[in-house]
Design a protein around this motif. Structure first.
Motif, PDB file in Angstrom:
ATOM      1  N   TYR A   1       0.832  -1.204   0.000  1.00 15.46           N
ATOM      2  CA  TYR A   1       0.000   0.000   0.000  1.00 15.46           C
ATOM      3  C   TYR A   1       0.873   1.263   0.000  1.00 15.46           C
ATOM      4  N   LEU A   2       1.922   1.237   0.821  1.00 12.58           N
ATOM      5  CA  LEU A   2       2.766   2.423   0.962  1.00 12.58           C
ATOM      6  C   LEU A   2       3.764   2.596  -0.183  1.00 12.58           C
ATOM      7  N   SER A   3       3.986   1.522  -0.949  1.00 13.50           N
ATOM      8  CA  SER A   3       5.005   1.624  -1.998  1.00 13.50           C
ATOM      9  C   SER A   3       4.423   2.005  -3.354  1.00 13.50           C
ATOM     10  N   GLY A   4       3.317   2.704  -3.319  1.00  9.42           N
ATOM     11  CA  GLY A   4       2.786   3.240  -4.570  1.00  9.42           C
ATOM     12  C   GLY A   4       1.602   2.479  -5.117  1.00  9.42           C
ATOM     13  N   LYS A   5       1.430   1.172  -4.715  1.00  7.01           N
ATOM     14  CA  LYS A   5       0.268   0.407  -5.176  1.00  7.01           C
ATOM     15  C   LYS A   5      -0.928   0.834  -4.330  1.00  7.01           C
ATOM     16  N   LYS A   6      -1.230   2.108  -4.388  1.00  5.56           N
ATOM     17  CA  LYS A   6      -2.229   2.630  -3.473  1.00  5.56           C
ATOM     18  C   LYS A   6      -3.604   2.062  -3.788  1.00  5.56           C
TER      19      LYS A   6
ATOM     20  N   TRP B   1     -13.617  -5.913   8.758  1.00  4.12           N
ATOM     21  CA  TRP B   1     -12.616  -4.990   8.195  1.00  4.12           C
ATOM     22  C   TRP B   1     -11.903  -5.600   6.999  1.00  4.12           C
ATOM     23  N   LEU B   2     -11.650  -6.911   7.057  1.00  4.85           N
ATOM     24  CA  LEU B   2     -11.067  -7.580   5.884  1.00  4.85           C
ATOM     25  C   LEU B   2     -12.059  -7.523   4.721  1.00  4.85           C
ATOM     26  N   GLY B   3     -13.326  -7.802   5.030  1.00  6.27           N
ATOM     27  CA  GLY B   3     -14.355  -7.778   3.988  1.00  6.27           C
ATOM     28  C   GLY B   3     -14.530  -6.402   3.387  1.00  6.27           C
ATOM     29  N   GLN B   4     -14.368  -5.354   4.229  1.00  9.21           N
ATOM     30  CA  GLN B   4     -14.519  -3.988   3.718  1.00  9.21           C
ATOM     31  C   GLN B   4     -13.435  -3.691   2.680  1.00  9.21           C
ATOM     32  N   GLY B   5     -12.255  -4.292   2.856  1.00  6.31           N
ATOM     33  CA  GLY B   5     -11.202  -4.140   1.845  1.00  6.31           C
ATOM     34  C   GLY B   5     -11.671  -4.669   0.505  1.00  6.31           C
ATOM     35  N   THR B   6     -12.314  -5.824   0.527  1.00  5.79           N
ATOM     36  CA  THR B   6     -12.823  -6.417  -0.713  1.00  5.79           C
ATOM     37  C   THR B   6     -13.924  -5.541  -1.314  1.00  5.79           C
ATOM     38  N   VAL B   7     -14.730  -4.923  -0.446  1.00  6.39           N
ATOM     39  CA  VAL B   7     -15.779  -4.025  -0.943  1.00  6.39           C
ATOM     40  C   VAL B   7     -15.152  -2.876  -1.723  1.00  6.39           C
ATOM     41  N   PHE B   8     -14.061  -2.308  -1.180  1.00  9.59           N
ATOM     42  CA  PHE B   8     -13.389  -1.212  -1.888  1.00  9.59           C
ATOM     43  C   PHE B   8     -12.793  -1.675  -3.226  1.00  9.59           C
ATOM     44  N   LEU B   9     -12.424  -2.952  -3.266  1.00  9.39           N
ATOM     45  CA  LEU B   9     -11.818  -3.482  -4.494  1.00  9.39           C
ATOM     46  C   LEU B   9     -12.870  -3.717  -5.575  1.00  9.39           C
ATOM     47  N   LEU B  10     -14.069  -4.169  -5.179  1.00  2.96           N
ATOM     48  CA  LEU B  10     -15.047  -4.638  -6.163  1.00  2.96           C
ATOM     49  C   LEU B  10     -16.249  -3.715  -6.368  1.00  2.96           C
TER      50      LEU B  10
ATOM     51  N   ALA C   1      -7.453   1.657  -1.224  1.00  2.00           N
ATOM     52  CA  ALA C   1      -7.991   1.525   0.128  1.00  2.00           C
ATOM     53  C   ALA C   1      -8.093   0.060   0.543  1.00  2.00           C
ATOM     54  N   HIS C   2      -8.275  -0.848  -0.454  1.00  3.09           N
ATOM     55  CA  HIS C   2      -8.423  -2.264  -0.099  1.00  3.09           C
ATOM     56  C   HIS C   2      -7.167  -2.798   0.599  1.00  3.09           C
ATOM     57  N   LEU C   3      -5.990  -2.349   0.145  1.00  5.50           N
ATOM     58  CA  LEU C   3      -4.753  -2.824   0.770  1.00  5.50           C
ATOM     59  C   LEU C   3      -4.643  -2.327   2.211  1.00  5.50           C
ATOM     60  N   LEU C   4      -4.985  -1.045   2.401  1.00  3.30           N
ATOM     61  CA  LEU C   4      -4.937  -0.478   3.751  1.00  3.30           C
ATOM     62  C   LEU C   4      -5.887  -1.234   4.682  1.00  3.30           C
ATOM     63  N   LEU C   5      -7.104  -1.513   4.198  1.00  2.10           N
ATOM     64  CA  LEU C   5      -8.098  -2.181   5.041  1.00  2.10           C
ATOM     65  C   LEU C   5      -7.721  -3.632   5.317  1.00  2.10           C
ATOM     66  N   TRP C   6      -7.177  -4.326   4.310  1.00  2.00           N
ATOM     67  CA  TRP C   6      -6.709  -5.696   4.558  1.00  2.00           C
ATOM     68  C   TRP C   6      -5.567  -5.688   5.573  1.00  2.00           C
ATOM     69  N   GLY C   7      -4.695  -4.702   5.470  1.00  5.34           N
ATOM     70  CA  GLY C   7      -3.586  -4.590   6.430  1.00  5.34           C
ATOM     71  C   GLY C   7      -4.111  -4.392   7.845  1.00  5.34           C
ATOM     72  N   ILE C   8      -5.076  -3.468   7.984  1.00  7.95           N
ATOM     73  CA  ILE C   8      -5.671  -3.219   9.308  1.00  7.95           C
ATOM     74  C   ILE C   8      -6.367  -4.498   9.803  1.00  7.95           C
ATOM     75  N   GLY C   9      -7.098  -5.168   8.898  1.00 13.03           N
ATOM     76  CA  GLY C   9      -7.801  -6.397   9.268  1.00 13.03           C
ATOM     77  C   GLY C   9      -6.841  -7.464   9.773  1.00 13.03           C
ATOM     78  N   MET C  10      -5.683  -7.592   9.119  1.00 10.40           N
ATOM     79  CA  MET C  10      -4.728  -8.616   9.549  1.00 10.40           C
ATOM     80  C   MET C  10      -4.053  -8.221  10.871  1.00 10.40           C
ATOM     81  N   VAL C  11      -3.928  -6.918  11.137  1.00  9.95           N
ATOM     82  CA  VAL C  11      -3.426  -6.503  12.457  1.00  9.95           C
ATOM     83  C   VAL C  11      -4.451  -6.904  13.535  1.00  9.95           C
ATOM     84  N   PHE C  12      -5.743  -6.735  13.236  1.00  7.87           N
ATOM     85  CA  PHE C  12      -6.790  -7.181  14.172  1.00  7.87           C
ATOM     86  C   PHE C  12      -6.680  -8.696  14.402  1.00  7.87           C
ATOM     87  N   TYR C  13      -6.449  -9.432  13.303  1.00  6.37           N
ATOM     88  CA  TYR C  13      -6.292 -10.899  13.371  1.00  6.37           C
ATOM     89  C   TYR C  13      -5.129 -11.226  14.320  1.00  6.37           C
TER      90      TYR C  13
END
Lengths: 52, 243
Positions: free
Chosen positions: B27-32, B80-89, B34-46
């Motif tokens: 997410y931070l290296s230019g492949k911006k 939160w993981l699912g919300q990442g997918t929502v942003f993607l699709l 929101a789905h990446l940010l949300l998946w990252g947050i979701g995995m921190v919750f995990y």
């Protein structure tokens, strides 16, 4: 127009390797059934119709 | 204290953190996105959920760890993981609207979980439910009712989204690695749900195994989906129409 039609015909013949051609639809179908069952189950538990 | 209820959740936690690191790095290296940010947050919750289970395995519950486990591990992670997918699709307008609802719901859930009354005698719930981990110790009404709502949303969006993506790539016979990656993500996302069900049916180890399997499969799925398979591109046979 003719080019477009040829392009369409070519796209429809694109294939995955044989192993994946057989496996992917089976796996997707099984997973689709599982998620529907899980959802029905979750809703049933959520509304109190099922004790778990 | 056993290997299963101490080290397995710790391994799940570490795998989730590594997964989160790679997703957030992407997410931070230019492949911006929101789905990446949300998946990252979701995995921190995990990872937080896994850490709390490890803590419980070693030292037993205390109210703070228990509340953190219930909030991050039981309520928020899937949504939160699912919300990442929502942003993607989904269309961005819908994704943003659902994001606002999720943030408000998460804040409400945080307030409810941290202000709820706990029954210390139910913190170790195995005696009462057959499960080592459950929300039965939360005796304030309404709090546990949030869990199925968040999880239903998370499962539909995360698993449903992965299956939908896999189907689209399969139907077009393009990007095989994404088809495989999305299938692995869907299976991985379902694994903790089955583990939880096994745990409720009196097999406590099922939850820890399901969580570890889920973290590993989703990680492999993400890696597979983002790494093209150079040697196994879809075969292409340019046959004339009608043949």
């Amino acid at each position: 127009m003719r080019e477009n039609m040829t392009e369409k015909a070519e796209k429809s013949t694109r294939k995955y390797p044989a192993f994946y051609e057989k496996l992917v639809p089976v796996v997707l179908s099984v997973l689709a059934v599982i998620i529907v069952v899980v959802l029905i189950f979750t809703i049933a538990v959520g509304v109190g119709a099922l004790k778990f | 204290m056993t290997f299963v209820n101490t080290w397995l959740p710790l391994i799940s936690s570490v795998v989730s953190l590594i997964f989160a690191f790679f997703v957030l790095k992407r997410y931070l290296s230019g492949k911006k996105g929101a789905h990446l940010l949300l998946w990252g947050i979701g995995m921190v919750f995990y990872a937080i959920g896994g850490f709390c289970e490890w803590y419980y395995g070693f030292f037993g519950w205390n109210p703070l760890i228990y509340r953190m486990w219930y909030l991050f591990g039981a309520i928020l992670v899937a949504a939160w993981l699912g919300q990442g997918t929502v942003f993607l699709l989904a269309k961005q307008k819908w994704a943003k609207t659902l994001m606002v609802i999720l943030v408000l719901g998460s804040l409400y859930g945080t307030f409810e979980v941290f202000s709820a009354q706990l029954d210390p005698s139910l913190l170790t719930a195995s005696v009462h439910t057959g499960s080592e981990l459950s929300g039965h110790a939360i005796v304030t009404g309404g709090v546990r009712g949030l869990t199925p709502i968040f999880n239903l949303y998370g499962t539909v969006t995360l698993v449903g989204g992965a299956l939908y993506s896999a189907w689209i790539f399969f139907r077009k016979r393009v990007l095989l690695h994404r088809t495989i990656g999305n299938i692995l993500i869907a299976v991985g996302a379902l694994a903790p749900a089955f583990g939880g069900a096994g745990s409720r049916m009196g097999i406590p180890a099922a939850l820890y195994i399901g969580e570890l399997l889920g973290a590993v499969l989703m990680f492999i799925g993400f890696w597979r989906a983002t790494t093209p398979m150079a040697a196994q591109q879809p075969e292409f046979s340019a046959q004339p129409a009608g043949d």
